[in-house]
Design a protein around this motif. Sequence first.
Motif, PDB file in Angstrom:
ATOM      1  N   LYS A 326       0.776  -1.204   0.017  1.00  9.99           N
ATOM      2  CA  LYS A 326      -0.120   0.067   0.064  1.00  9.99           C
ATOM      3  C   LYS A 326       0.759   1.318  -0.040  1.00  9.99           C
ATOM      4  CE  LYS A 326      -3.989  -2.349   2.571  1.00  9.99           C
ATOM      5  NZ  LYS A 326      -4.809  -1.966   3.746  1.00  9.99           N
ATOM      6  N   VAL A 327       2.357   1.189   0.266  1.00 14.92           N
ATOM      7  CA  VAL A 327       2.934   2.277   0.458  1.00 14.92           C
ATOM      8  C   VAL A 327       3.264   2.914  -1.026  1.00 14.92           C
ATOM      9  CG1 VAL A 327       5.398   3.179   1.094  1.00 14.92           C
ATOM     10  CG2 VAL A 327       4.122   1.617   2.556  1.00 14.92           C
ATOM     11  N   LYS A 328       2.931   4.277  -0.934  1.00 15.66           N
ATOM     12  CA  LYS A 328       3.217   4.985  -2.287  1.00 15.66           C
ATOM     13  C   LYS A 328       4.402   5.972  -2.264  1.00 15.66           C
ATOM     14  CE  LYS A 328      -1.695   5.069  -3.525  1.00 15.66           C
ATOM     15  NZ  LYS A 328      -2.944   6.024  -4.062  1.00 15.66           N
ATOM     16  N   ALA A 329       4.764   6.015  -1.027  1.00 14.99           N
ATOM     17  CA  ALA A 329       5.873   7.200  -0.572  1.00 14.99           C
ATOM     18  C   ALA A 329       6.456   6.736   0.725  1.00 14.99           C
ATOM     19  CB  ALA A 329       5.698   8.540  -0.829  1.00 14.99           C
ATOM     20  N   ILE A 330       7.870   6.928   0.758  1.00 15.87           N
ATOM     21  CA  ILE A 330       8.543   7.056   2.005  1.00 15.87           C
ATOM     22  C   ILE A 330       9.057   8.151   2.424  1.00 15.87           C
ATOM     23  CG2 ILE A 330      10.392   5.758   3.314  1.00 15.87           C
ATOM     24  CD1 ILE A 330      10.018   3.403   1.580  1.00 15.87           C
ATOM     25  N   LEU A 331       8.708   8.469   3.853  1.00 11.45           N
ATOM     26  CA  LEU A 331       9.223   9.705   4.529  1.00 11.45           C
ATOM     27  C   LEU A 331      10.513   9.372   5.592  1.00 11.45           C
ATOM     28  CD1 LEU A 331       9.703  12.801   4.919  1.00 11.45           C
ATOM     29  CD2 LEU A 331       7.438  12.541   6.273  1.00 11.45           C
ATOM     30  N   ILE A 332      11.494   9.925   5.235  1.00  7.93           N
ATOM     31  CA  ILE A 332      12.555   9.694   6.338  1.00  7.93           C
ATOM     32  C   ILE A 332      12.950  10.842   7.090  1.00  7.93           C
ATOM     33  CG2 ILE A 332      14.718   8.754   6.905  1.00  7.93           C
ATOM     34  CD1 ILE A 332      14.550   7.231   4.417  1.00  7.93           C
ATOM     35  N   ASN A 333      12.697  11.030   8.277  1.00  3.28           N
ATOM     36  CA  ASN A 333      12.623  12.289   9.058  1.00  3.28           C
ATOM     37  C   ASN A 333      13.519  12.277  10.132  1.00  3.28           C
ATOM     38  OD1 ASN A 333      12.462  14.904   9.762  1.00  3.28           O
ATOM     39  ND2 ASN A 333      10.406  14.600  10.822  1.00  3.28           N
ATOM     40  N   ILE A 334      14.880  12.382  10.099  1.00  4.09           N
ATOM     41  CA  ILE A 334      15.766  12.280  11.365  1.00  4.09           C
ATOM     42  C   ILE A 334      16.040  13.585  11.634  1.00  4.09           C
ATOM     43  CG2 ILE A 334      17.965  11.238  11.934  1.00  4.09           C
ATOM     44  CD1 ILE A 334      15.781   9.004  11.249  1.00  4.09           C
ATOM     45  N   PHE A 335      15.993  13.599  13.311  1.00  5.56           N
ATOM     46  CA  PHE A 335      16.909  14.697  13.584  1.00  5.56           C
ATOM     47  C   PHE A 335      18.133  14.159  14.462  1.00  5.56           C
ATOM     48  CE2 PHE A 335      17.691  17.471  17.392  1.00  5.56           C
ATOM     49  CZ  PHE A 335      17.690  18.906  16.781  1.00  5.56           C
ATOM     50  N   GLY A 336      19.224  14.463  14.161  1.00  7.03           N
ATOM     51  CA  GLY A 336      20.464  13.962  14.741  1.00  7.03           C
ATOM     52  C   GLY A 336      20.728  14.580  15.996  1.00  7.03           C
ATOM     53  N   GLY A 337      20.530  13.902  17.064  1.00  2.00           N
ATOM     54  CA  GLY A 337      21.074  14.094  18.211  1.00  2.00           C
ATOM     55  C   GLY A 337      22.092  13.147  18.862  1.00  2.00           C
ATOM     56  N   ILE A 338      21.565  12.119  19.088  1.00  2.00           N
ATOM     57  CA  ILE A 338      22.511  10.844  19.475  1.00  2.00           C
ATOM     58  C   ILE A 338      22.754  10.200  18.347  1.00  2.00           C
ATOM     59  CG2 ILE A 338      22.739   8.751  20.873  1.00  2.00           C
ATOM     60  CD1 ILE A 338      20.619   9.887  22.679  1.00  2.00           C
ATOM     61  N   VAL A 339      21.849   9.858  17.403  1.00  2.00           N
ATOM     62  CA  VAL A 339      21.971   9.225  16.226  1.00  2.00           C
ATOM     63  C   VAL A 339      22.627  10.212  15.066  1.00  2.00           C
ATOM     64  CG1 VAL A 339      19.802   9.708  15.208  1.00  2.00           C
ATOM     65  CG2 VAL A 339      20.804   7.858  14.569  1.00  2.00           C
ATOM     66  N   ARG A 340      23.778   9.678  14.368  1.00  2.00           N
ATOM     67  CA  ARG A 340      24.445  10.518  13.441  1.00  2.00           C
ATOM     68  C   ARG A 340      23.447  10.646  12.023  1.00  2.00           C
ATOM     69  NH1 ARG A 340      30.044   8.048  14.059  1.00  2.00           N
ATOM     70  NH2 ARG A 340      29.960   8.477  11.735  1.00  2.00           N
ATOM     71  N   CYS A 341      23.382  11.654  11.816  1.00  2.28           N
ATOM     72  CA  CYS A 341      22.635  11.669  10.384  1.00  2.28           C
ATOM     73  C   CYS A 341      23.347  10.980   9.137  1.00  2.28           C
ATOM     74  CB  CYS A 341      22.612  13.236   9.660  1.00  2.28           C
ATOM     75  SG  CYS A 341      21.149  14.057  10.768  1.00  2.28           S
ATOM     76  N   ASP A 342      24.505  11.005   9.295  1.00  2.27           N
ATOM     77  CA  ASP A 342      25.410  10.312   8.124  1.00  2.27           C
ATOM     78  C   ASP A 342      25.273   8.646   8.288  1.00  2.27           C
ATOM     79  OD1 ASP A 342      27.032  10.644  10.386  1.00  2.27           O
ATOM     80  OD2 ASP A 342      28.575   9.707   9.500  1.00  2.27           O
ATOM     81  N   ARG A 343      25.019   8.136   9.234  1.00  6.12           N
ATOM     82  CA  ARG A 343      24.633   6.776   9.529  1.00  6.12           C
ATOM     83  C   ARG A 343      23.514   6.189   8.740  1.00  6.12           C
ATOM     84  NH1 ARG A 343      26.139   5.089  15.836  1.00  6.12           N
ATOM     85  NH2 ARG A 343      28.571   4.965  15.450  1.00  6.12           N
ATOM     86  N   VAL A 344      22.323   7.371   9.035  1.00  3.87           N
ATOM     87  CA  VAL A 344      21.108   7.192   8.446  1.00  3.87           C
ATOM     88  C   VAL A 344      21.170   7.255   6.976  1.00  3.87           C
ATOM     89  CG1 VAL A 344      18.591   7.912   8.565  1.00  3.87           C
ATOM     90  CG2 VAL A 344      19.765   7.965  10.697  1.00  3.87           C
ATOM     91  N   ALA A 345      21.855   7.930   6.492  1.00  4.15           N
ATOM     92  CA  ALA A 345      22.059   8.440   5.073  1.00  4.15           C
ATOM     93  C   ALA A 345      22.764   7.093   4.345  1.00  4.15           C
ATOM     94  CB  ALA A 345      22.806   9.508   4.830  1.00  4.15           C
TER      95      ALA A 345
END
Length: 403
Positions: A326-345
Amino acid sequence: MNLHEYQAKELLKKYNVPVQEGIACNTPAEAEEAYRFINTQYGSKFAVVKAQIHAGGRGKGSIVGKDQRGVAVAKSAEDVLKIATNLIGGTLVTIQTGEAGKVVNKVLVAQDVYYEGPNPVKEFYLSILLDRTKGQNVIMYSTEGGMNIEDVAHDTPEKIFKEWVHPGGGLQGFQARKIAFNLGLSGEAFKNCTKFVTNLYNAYVGLDCGMLEINPLFKTSDDKIIAVDCKMNIDDNALMRHADVAALRDLSEEDPTEVEAGKFNLNFVKLDGNVGCMVNGAGLAMATMDMIKLSGGEPANFLDVGGTANAQTVEAGFRIIMKDPKVKAILINIFGGIVRCDRVAQGVIDAYQSIGNINIPIIVRLQGTNADVAKKLIDESGLKVQSAILLSEAADLVGKAVA
């Protein structure tokens, strides 16, 4: 973690809580044999056959395509065989399961408790749970037990009593007696009720329950107080202290994607929408789901990757979301505090390259620790990923994706 009725009753017996005795059965033949045993052991003229699923309202629910309720009284071995045959393998639809229903894999054949005696029988309601507003456990109870407790709470709330228990002192004797008194009991029934409530509260605390509900709490014709039904939920965070309880987990009752997410320590709840979302932090996840809704979409899941997310966990979350057609789009919303944004990327890139043939829009908003590094990774990856800096920009992209 939810437990079946038969499992919960066995745990209660360890705390000397009287219960309606019964035998869990996997086949109609086992159910028939269980009936014969119960008839001999307890002298029961009847038996109650109950579908074992993780949902309430079984007595009013029915099996798809058959004239069969989820809870039925059997007066003979032939009745038990017929009822169990209709239940086992069937899909039971109740007010709590929704239209999809749940497949019945087991039934509980239980003793008849409506035997004749000197006094009238009575059904009550009793549950124990945490009142977060007061920081105390609360015992909720009513003289109006049975299947329609929700109607009682709505139509006659004055019939619902509450007794709060201070965590420092535990349940006091006078509180147990007060509950028995408010239920209108006296004599032997009064004494049995105070013991029942005390032992039940000990079970609630000892097992680290999140919720413990007895409906009906039953007074027999000879003034015994027993649990005829039991719904029990165990705090997942406490299962490390209860290996025996953790072993009772029935994965067939849980959503497969949620089970898979649990293997990667992802907080995942499947929903019915069309926009998958991956967020770090429960609060931000709830806000993101609201944003999806306001943008014209419907959230397809709640997914919190947590504060220690890495490329592997992000890829696992990505794969789980992609399994929903059913998924038509995916939204990834990360605020990097403890978690690093580059790891998510990096997780997004790895998942994209590993899965391949992704033909739905992917919107990524990364802010916080190493956000600049993350943006560079995505921009240089050559992937068809839409990036956003502001939450409002991400919302616009979501709206366009589902329009």
